[in-house]
Design a protein around this motif. Sequence first.
Motif, mmCIF file in Angstrom:
data_model
loop_
_atom_site.group_PDB
_atom_site.id
_atom_site.type_symbol
_atom_site.label_atom_id
_atom_site.label_comp_id
_atom_site.label_asym_id
_atom_site.label_seq_id
_atom_site.Cartn_x
_atom_site.Cartn_y
_atom_site.Cartn_z
ATOM 1 N N GLY A 141 0.816 -1.212 0.000
ATOM 2 C CA GLY A 141 0.000 0.000 0.000
ATOM 3 C C GLY A 141 0.844 1.255 0.000
ATOM 4 N N SER A 142 1.933 1.250 0.774
ATOM 5 C CA SER A 142 2.817 2.412 0.825
ATOM 6 C C SER A 142 3.585 2.580 -0.483
ATOM 7 C CB SER A 142 3.794 2.262 1.995
ATOM 8 O OG SER A 142 3.081 2.220 3.210
ATOM 9 N N ALA A 143 3.955 1.458 -1.094
ATOM 10 C CA ALA A 143 4.618 1.526 -2.403
ATOM 11 C C ALA A 143 3.682 2.160 -3.427
ATOM 12 C CB ALA A 143 5.037 0.129 -2.852
ATOM 13 N N ASN A 144 2.397 1.833 -3.361
ATOM 14 C CA ASN A 144 1.423 2.441 -4.274
ATOM 15 C C ASN A 144 1.336 3.947 -4.058
ATOM 16 O OD1 ASN A 144 0.755 0.008 -5.445
ATOM 17 N ND2 ASN A 144 -0.991 -0.373 -4.113
ATOM 18 N N ALA A 145 1.438 4.371 -2.798
ATOM 19 C CA ALA A 145 1.404 5.812 -2.503
ATOM 20 C C ALA A 145 2.601 6.515 -3.143
ATOM 21 C CB ALA A 145 1.400 6.031 -0.994
ATOM 22 N N ALA A 146 3.795 5.917 -2.987
ATOM 23 C CA ALA A 146 5.001 6.507 -3.585
ATOM 24 C C ALA A 146 4.883 6.569 -5.101
ATOM 25 C CB ALA A 146 6.235 5.693 -3.180
ATOM 26 N N ALA A 147 4.423 5.472 -5.711
ATOM 27 C CA ALA A 147 4.285 5.423 -7.171
ATOM 28 C C ALA A 147 3.285 6.471 -7.654
ATOM 29 C CB ALA A 147 3.849 4.019 -7.592
ATOM 30 N N HIS A 148 2.210 6.644 -6.894
ATOM 31 C CA HIS A 148 1.175 7.613 -7.266
ATOM 32 C C HIS A 148 1.752 9.027 -7.257
ATOM 33 C CE1 HIS A 148 -2.973 8.971 -7.764
ATOM 34 N NE2 HIS A 148 -2.734 9.887 -6.834
ATOM 35 N N LEU A 149 2.481 9.375 -6.215
ATOM 36 C CA LEU A 149 3.064 10.710 -6.132
ATOM 37 C C LEU A 149 4.099 10.942 -7.232
ATOM 38 C CD1 LEU A 149 3.426 10.944 -2.248
ATOM 39 C CD2 LEU A 149 1.920 12.356 -3.685
ATOM 40 N N MET A 150 4.930 9.940 -7.492
ATOM 41 C CA MET A 150 5.939 10.089 -8.548
ATOM 42 C C MET A 150 5.301 10.181 -9.923
ATOM 43 S SD MET A 150 9.154 7.738 -7.207
ATOM 44 C CE MET A 150 8.191 6.229 -7.003
ATOM 45 N N SER A 151 4.170 9.507 -10.111
ATOM 46 C CA SER A 151 3.490 9.572 -11.410
ATOM 47 C C SER A 151 2.935 10.969 -11.684
ATOM 48 C CB SER A 151 2.355 8.544 -11.468
ATOM 49 O OG SER A 151 1.254 8.944 -10.663
ATOM 50 N N HIS A 152 2.815 11.777 -10.629
ATOM 51 C CA HIS A 152 2.361 13.165 -10.797
ATOM 52 C C HIS A 152 3.523 14.148 -10.774
ATOM 53 C CE1 HIS A 152 -1.496 11.244 -9.983
ATOM 54 N NE2 HIS A 152 -2.046 12.285 -10.576
ATOM 55 N N GLY A 153 4.734 13.630 -10.998
ATOM 56 C CA GLY A 153 5.888 14.491 -11.220
ATOM 57 C C GLY A 153 6.754 14.780 -10.014
ATOM 58 N N PHE A 192 7.432 2.323 1.032
ATOM 59 C CA PHE A 192 7.541 3.661 0.443
ATOM 60 C C PHE A 192 8.947 3.920 -0.085
ATOM 61 C CE2 PHE A 192 8.170 8.314 0.955
ATOM 62 C CZ PHE A 192 7.137 8.764 0.142
ATOM 63 N N ILE A 193 9.958 3.678 0.753
ATOM 64 C CA ILE A 193 11.346 3.958 0.371
ATOM 65 C C ILE A 193 11.811 3.043 -0.766
ATOM 66 C CG2 ILE A 193 13.733 3.961 1.184
ATOM 67 C CD1 ILE A 193 12.052 6.269 2.280
ATOM 68 N N GLU A 194 11.467 1.772 -0.695
ATOM 69 C CA GLU A 194 11.916 0.842 -1.742
ATOM 70 C C GLU A 194 11.309 1.186 -3.095
ATOM 71 O OE1 GLU A 194 11.163 -3.137 -0.448
ATOM 72 O OE2 GLU A 194 12.850 -3.158 0.967
ATOM 73 N N GLU A 195 10.075 1.651 -3.122
ATOM 74 C CA GLU A 195 9.436 2.022 -4.398
ATOM 75 C C GLU A 195 10.132 3.234 -5.005
ATOM 76 O OE1 GLU A 195 6.886 1.743 -7.630
ATOM 77 O OE2 GLU A 195 7.270 0.317 -5.998
ATOM 78 N N ILE A 196 10.534 4.177 -4.156
ATOM 79 C CA ILE A 196 11.262 5.347 -4.647
ATOM 80 C C ILE A 196 12.608 4.919 -5.230
ATOM 81 C CG2 ILE A 196 12.438 7.466 -3.903
ATOM 82 C CD1 ILE A 196 10.134 7.833 -1.884
ATOM 83 N N GLY A 197 13.274 3.996 -4.550
ATOM 84 C CA GLY A 197 14.553 3.483 -5.061
ATOM 85 C C GLY A 197 14.393 2.784 -6.389
#
Length: 332
Positions: A162-174, A197-202
């Motif tokens: 769920g947290s990875a989805n949050a990170a991906a969502h924010l990054m998809s908006h720039g 969250f951190i691993e998705e950003i990485g």
Amino acid sequence: MRHVAALAGVGLKTVSRVVNDEPGVSEATKLRVLKATEQLNYQVDLAAGSLKRAGRKTMSIGLLLPSVANPFSGDIHRAIEDALAARGIAVFAASLDDDSAREKALVAAFLGRRVDGLVLTPVAKSQAYVIPEHSRDLPIVFIDREPVGLEADAVVTDNAAGSANAAAHLMSHGHTRLAYLGDRPDIQTARERRRGFIEEIGRAGISTSTIPVREGLHDEELARLATHELLAAKNPPTAIFSSQNLVTFGAMRALKELGASNRIALVGFDDFTLADMMEPGITVVAQHPERIGKLAAERILARIDGDPTAPKTYVVPSELIPRGSGELRPPA
């Protein structure tokens, strides 16, 4: 019971059959006994009855939650209570306040009252202290967090995913400058949410060493202060992920105080009432506490009924709900 029997003009056995809803009593006699119980304000003593009842059942369970004041815990409590009420099982609930000593004390208190099972959100580093009772067939189901040092059923959310989805969502908006606001790092769910969250950003190729992480924010005020600190930095984040609803409330308050509610993107873990009525609406990773509670109730009932299958962890998927705050784009 002797007083009820004397008033109704029946024997003790007849009173017992009526109050325990057993067959073999005529309707007229049953009504007479029930009228006598009302007149005498007689209440069945379930604890005493359990001494004679097969399996020593008390028709009650203990429910230990982080805090019954938290909306997430409250929804789980209600779902479990609704499910068990159909079986005539009472739910005794208590707040742990994420205190391991309180967890052990409350477990001991419930066991002293001979509850038929425990539904527990674990806080202590290990739940091995319950092994003696569990090995004597005390049904235990863990919720929200998996147990350590003990094999038992657990019902949890997909925290990391769920947290990875949050990170991906924010990054998809720039967004590339993101920040994490978290609960106490000694809590299993908080660690999993940070990890996801951190691993998705990485995985997206952004250096995770640049991500500000603020943890230990177990209430709204600490989260508010942490948000102020983040946004006062020389190169502040353009997006924030808050890992539980109390942290989200603090972040929301800080953003409003700074006039940044429509400028800084925000995604919170946990949905809450009126999230869609904010301006902008708050994007969340929604857990489903009603499903968690219902499934936990099904598992504790199955174990009470003698289900011998091996313990299992059940994962209830979360859901990202976009409402506006998580869709804000960073400044040009």
